[in-house]
Design a protein around this motif. Sequence first.
Motif, short mmCIF file in Angstrom:
data_model
loop_
_atom_site.label_atom_id
_atom_site.label_comp_id
_atom_site.label_asym_id
_atom_site.label_seq_id
_atom_site.Cartn_x
_atom_site.Cartn_y
_atom_site.Cartn_z
N ILE A 1 0.84 -1.20 0.00
CA ILE A 1 0.00 0.00 0.00
C ILE A 1 0.87 1.25 0.00
N LEU A 2 1.89 1.26 0.85
CA LEU A 2 2.80 2.42 0.92
C LEU A 2 3.53 2.60 -0.40
N LYS A 3 3.92 1.49 -1.02
CA LYS A 3 4.61 1.57 -2.31
C LYS A 3 3.70 2.17 -3.38
N ALA A 4 2.44 1.71 -3.41
CA ALA A 4 1.49 2.22 -4.41
C ALA A 4 1.26 3.72 -4.21
N LEU A 5 1.10 4.14 -2.96
CA LEU A 5 0.88 5.57 -2.67
C LEU A 5 2.08 6.39 -3.15
N LYS A 6 3.27 5.87 -2.90
CA LYS A 6 4.49 6.58 -3.30
C LYS A 6 4.57 6.67 -4.83
N ASP A 7 4.32 5.54 -5.50
CA ASP A 7 4.38 5.51 -6.97
C ASP A 7 3.37 6.47 -7.59
N LEU A 8 2.18 6.56 -6.98
CA LEU A 8 1.12 7.40 -7.53
C LEU A 8 1.24 8.85 -7.08
N GLY A 9 2.03 9.08 -6.02
CA GLY A 9 2.15 10.44 -5.49
C GLY A 9 0.90 10.88 -4.75
N TRP A 10 0.19 9.93 -4.16
CA TRP A 10 -1.04 10.25 -3.44
C TRP A 10 -0.79 10.22 -1.93
N THR A 11 -1.53 11.06 -1.20
CA THR A 11 -1.46 11.08 0.25
C THR A 11 -2.82 10.68 0.80
N LEU A 12 -2.84 9.77 1.76
CA LEU A 12 -4.12 9.30 2.28
C LEU A 12 -4.82 10.38 3.10
N SER A 13 -6.12 10.52 2.86
CA SER A 13 -6.95 11.37 3.72
C SER A 13 -7.83 10.52 4.63
N ASP A 14 -8.20 9.34 4.15
CA ASP A 14 -9.16 8.51 4.88
C ASP A 14 -8.81 7.03 4.75
N ILE A 15 -9.08 6.29 5.81
CA ILE A 15 -8.92 4.83 5.77
C ILE A 15 -10.25 4.22 6.19
N LEU A 16 -10.83 3.43 5.30
CA LEU A 16 -12.13 2.81 5.56
C LEU A 16 -11.91 1.33 5.87
N ILE A 17 -12.40 0.91 7.02
CA ILE A 17 -12.24 -0.48 7.44
C ILE A 17 -13.58 -1.21 7.26
N THR A 18 -13.51 -2.39 6.63
CA THR A 18 -14.76 -3.13 6.39
C THR A 18 -15.15 -4.04 7.56
N HIS A 19 -14.12 -4.69 8.17
CA HIS A 19 -14.42 -5.58 9.28
C HIS A 19 -13.15 -5.92 10.05
N HIS A 20 -13.30 -6.62 11.17
CA HIS A 20 -12.22 -6.70 12.15
C HIS A 20 -11.17 -7.77 11.87
N HIS A 21 -11.35 -8.64 10.88
CA HIS A 21 -10.36 -9.71 10.67
C HIS A 21 -8.97 -9.14 10.37
N TYR A 22 -7.96 -9.87 10.88
CA TYR A 22 -6.57 -9.37 10.80
C TYR A 22 -6.16 -9.08 9.36
N ASP A 23 -6.65 -9.90 8.42
CA ASP A 23 -6.20 -9.72 7.03
C ASP A 23 -6.87 -8.51 6.36
N HIS A 24 -7.58 -7.70 7.16
CA HIS A 24 -8.15 -6.45 6.64
C HIS A 24 -7.68 -5.24 7.45
N ILE A 25 -6.96 -5.47 8.57
CA ILE A 25 -6.54 -4.33 9.42
C ILE A 25 -5.07 -4.36 9.84
N ASP A 26 -4.38 -5.47 9.57
CA ASP A 26 -3.05 -5.64 10.16
C ASP A 26 -2.04 -4.55 9.82
N GLY A 27 -2.16 -3.94 8.64
CA GLY A 27 -1.16 -2.95 8.23
C GLY A 27 -1.44 -1.55 8.73
N LEU A 28 -2.49 -1.36 9.51
CA LEU A 28 -2.94 0.00 9.82
C LEU A 28 -1.88 0.86 10.50
N ALA A 29 -1.28 0.34 11.57
CA ALA A 29 -0.33 1.17 12.33
C ALA A 29 0.82 1.65 11.44
#
Length: 265
Positions: free
Chosen positions: A48-76
């Motif tokens: 995710i960080l690599k894609a943001l860097k390649d695209l030159g985009w800065t995150l404004s929002d992070i939307l979480i769909t559900h609590h399973h680790y494979d959907h939230i583990d990279g947040l910190a």
Amino acid sequence: MILAEESAIAMPLDIRTIPCLDDNYAYLAHDPETGATALIDIPEAAPILKALKDLGWTLSDILITHHHYDHIDGLADVLRQHPARVIGAAADAHRLPALDVKVAEGDTVQVGSESGTVIDVSGHTVGHVAFYFAGSAAVFTADSLMALGCGRVFEGSKPQMHESLQKLAALPGETVVYSGHEYTAANAQFALTIDPDNAALISRVREVTEKRASHLPTVPSLLSEELATNPFLRAHDPAIQAHLGMTGANAVDVFTEIRTRKDNF
Ligand code: ZN
Ligand code: FE
């Protein structure tokens, strides 16, 4: 007549798919008008960080769909470089990372000039939400509606999953479904056991097989395509009911039978 700037047609979100872990997908949704960028789910930070860097985009929002680790583990790790606003279900706040905004069914989520609607799609987990951006014809469904399938029902009930999928099925057919995993090839093999004579399904399975042979993603998919081929959206279909020996049964019971067969497939 010259149109006022306010009435100009908004540009849709620029949505990018980011493969993560073994078979997860995260998504970036960028508003070209304001530069706002939302991330939907955070299976792991690095891609995710690599894609943001390649695209030159800065995150404004992070939307979480559900609590399973494979959907939230990279947040910190993502937040360390992109201190964005974190949005997730109020119902799941006790087991999600710290949320800046807690949402429930019908709430609006703003990404730049685009607004999304929160849809409760409980079933896989209780508190699973989907995010629907009507102006971009996009819905982020994670482990609720998937390409040719749906998530396993871990916490909710099968009737509840059916009800959640029916909400998604009611969106416009041109809606693009951004789901959470590359499970389509396995889903396809199962779908053929439920709906073997469906010509649309047979040709979609052929397409899926070709794409996977070339290591191409089969996600996202079009809702109209899911309606025509995904057995979990077709419990009302007479051919499926006949095949299951359930002609005339109600759709919830047929869905429950299909989901149970998939659990044992
Ligand atoms: Zn999950
Ligand atoms: Fe998942």
